[in-house]
Motif scaffolding. Structure first.
Motif, PDB file in Angstrom:
ATOM      1  N   GLU A 127       0.834  -1.201   0.000  1.00 56.06           N
ATOM      2  CA  GLU A 127       0.000   0.000   0.000  1.00 56.06           C
ATOM      3  C   GLU A 127       0.877   1.263   0.000  1.00 56.06           C
ATOM      4  O   GLU A 127       0.652   2.200   0.765  1.00 56.06           O
ATOM      5  N   GLU A 130       0.917   3.393  -4.725  1.00 60.92           N
ATOM      6  CA  GLU A 130      -0.112   4.334  -5.161  1.00 60.92           C
ATOM      7  C   GLU A 130       0.138   5.757  -4.656  1.00 60.92           C
ATOM      8  O   GLU A 130      -0.504   6.707  -5.101  1.00 60.92           O
ATOM      9  N   THR A 156      -0.667  -3.154  -4.165  1.00 56.61           N
ATOM     10  CA  THR A 156      -1.403  -1.944  -4.522  1.00 56.61           C
ATOM     11  C   THR A 156      -2.531  -2.398  -5.430  1.00 56.61           C
ATOM     12  O   THR A 156      -2.315  -3.200  -6.340  1.00 56.61           O
ATOM     13  N   GLU A 157      -3.723  -1.957  -5.215  1.00 57.93           N
ATOM     14  CA  GLU A 157      -4.849  -2.515  -5.960  1.00 57.93           C
ATOM     15  C   GLU A 157      -4.770  -2.151  -7.443  1.00 57.93           C
ATOM     16  O   GLU A 157      -4.563  -0.986  -7.799  1.00 57.93           O
ATOM     17  N   HIS A 159      -5.811  -1.149 -11.092  1.00 63.44           N
ATOM     18  CA  HIS A 159      -6.953  -0.374 -11.593  1.00 63.44           C
ATOM     19  C   HIS A 159      -7.761  -1.189 -12.615  1.00 63.44           C
ATOM     20  O   HIS A 159      -7.222  -2.065 -13.308  1.00 63.44           O
ATOM     21  N   TYR A 170     -10.976   3.191  -5.104  1.00 62.72           N
ATOM     22  CA  TYR A 170      -9.589   3.369  -4.636  1.00 62.72           C
ATOM     23  C   TYR A 170      -9.087   4.810  -4.743  1.00 62.72           C
ATOM     24  O   TYR A 170      -8.379   5.286  -3.850  1.00 62.72           O
ATOM     25  N   HIS A 176      -3.807   8.762  -2.729  1.00 61.00           N
ATOM     26  CA  HIS A 176      -3.591   7.812  -3.824  1.00 61.00           C
ATOM     27  C   HIS A 176      -3.521   8.602  -5.132  1.00 61.00           C
ATOM     28  O   HIS A 176      -4.518   9.188  -5.561  1.00 61.00           O
ATOM     29  N   ARG A 203      -4.172  -7.352  -6.450  1.00 61.87           N
ATOM     30  CA  ARG A 203      -3.467  -6.314  -5.703  1.00 61.87           C
ATOM     31  C   ARG A 203      -2.028  -6.687  -5.338  1.00 61.87           C
ATOM     32  O   ARG A 203      -1.285  -5.835  -4.864  1.00 61.87           O
TER      33      ARG A 203
END
Length: 228
Positions: A127, A130, A156-157, A159, A170, A176, A203
């Motif tokens: 995390e 972003e 990190t998620e 997109h 998000y 972010h 992620r």
């Protein structure tokens, strides 16, 4: 002219997000980034981070981090030295890895925990990606700190693409500012000499740094002999 902060391409489209910020999608590496005018100061970022309730006693927080730790464990061993880059105020990755007798330093540019002492066999960055204003610069830094054949574990998620970005939750966090997908990480691998060894396509992605290709001594000898 806008330039992608990852691949330096000038081919970008302006797109809508879930908030009022302006976003740009790179047509070369698929990175989506918030316009520079929306970047927060470090003081504003820190204020936002302090609102996150992260605790070693919170099982939900630990379980969230295990999404990155568990797939990484098969690549790690007790002889390795690692770093949690961007750990925040709580050194949770260090705490988790200690239970596996694996050493891991902690570093965060906002919350002081010490200075990194590279080179490292692995680097966690959960995390964090972003939040990078300049992802290319940060990736160069991370690559330099990592040994050849070392592992970069990123959470990190990903997109969902340009067509669904405006409905994605998000980006609602103002800290972010850059967003990646699998195409972006494929570009990163090509540009920074990594290979993907694991991804959940959601992620978490684990990159392995490639070893430099060294010319064998016999090949050098043959090269010199050819001059005679």
């Amino acid at each position: 002219m806008l330039v992608c902060q990852l691949c330096s391409s000038e081919e970008e489209n302006s797109i809508r997000g879930a908030d009022t910020r302006v976003y740009h999608k790179c047509n070369n590496c698929s990175l989506i980034s918030a316009d520079y005018s929306h970047h927060l100061s470090m003081e504003q970022e820190k204020e936002r981070y302090l609102k996150h309730i992260n605790s070693l006693e919170d099982p939900n927080y630990i379980n969230f981090l295990l999404n990155a730790v568990n797939p990484a464990l098969p690549f790690l061993n007790k002889q390795m030295k690692g770093l949690d880059f961007g750990c925040g105020p709580v050194t949770a990755i260090n705490h988790i890895l200690k239970q596996h007798s694996i050493s891991c330093d902690s570093y965060d540019p906002v919350f002081p925990h010490g200075t990194p002492l590279p080179p490292y066999d692995f680097i966690f960055s959960t995390e964090v990606f972003e939040h990078f204003f300049y992802p290319r610069k940060e990736l160069k830094k991370l690559s330099m700190m990592l040994k050849e054949e070392g592992f970069l574990i990123i959470m990190t998620e990903f997109h969902p693409g340009e067509n669904h970005f405006k409905d994605w939750y998000y980006p609602r966090d103002p800290t972010h500012v850059v967003f990646y997908n699998l195409d972006t990480f494929n570009y990163i691998c090509k540009e920074f000499q990594f290979q993907i060894v694991f991804t959940d396509n959601k992620r978490v992605v684990i990159l392995k740094k490639k070893a430099l290709i060294k010319q064998p001594h016999y090949a050098l000898l043959k090269h010199h002999l050819a001059k005679f």
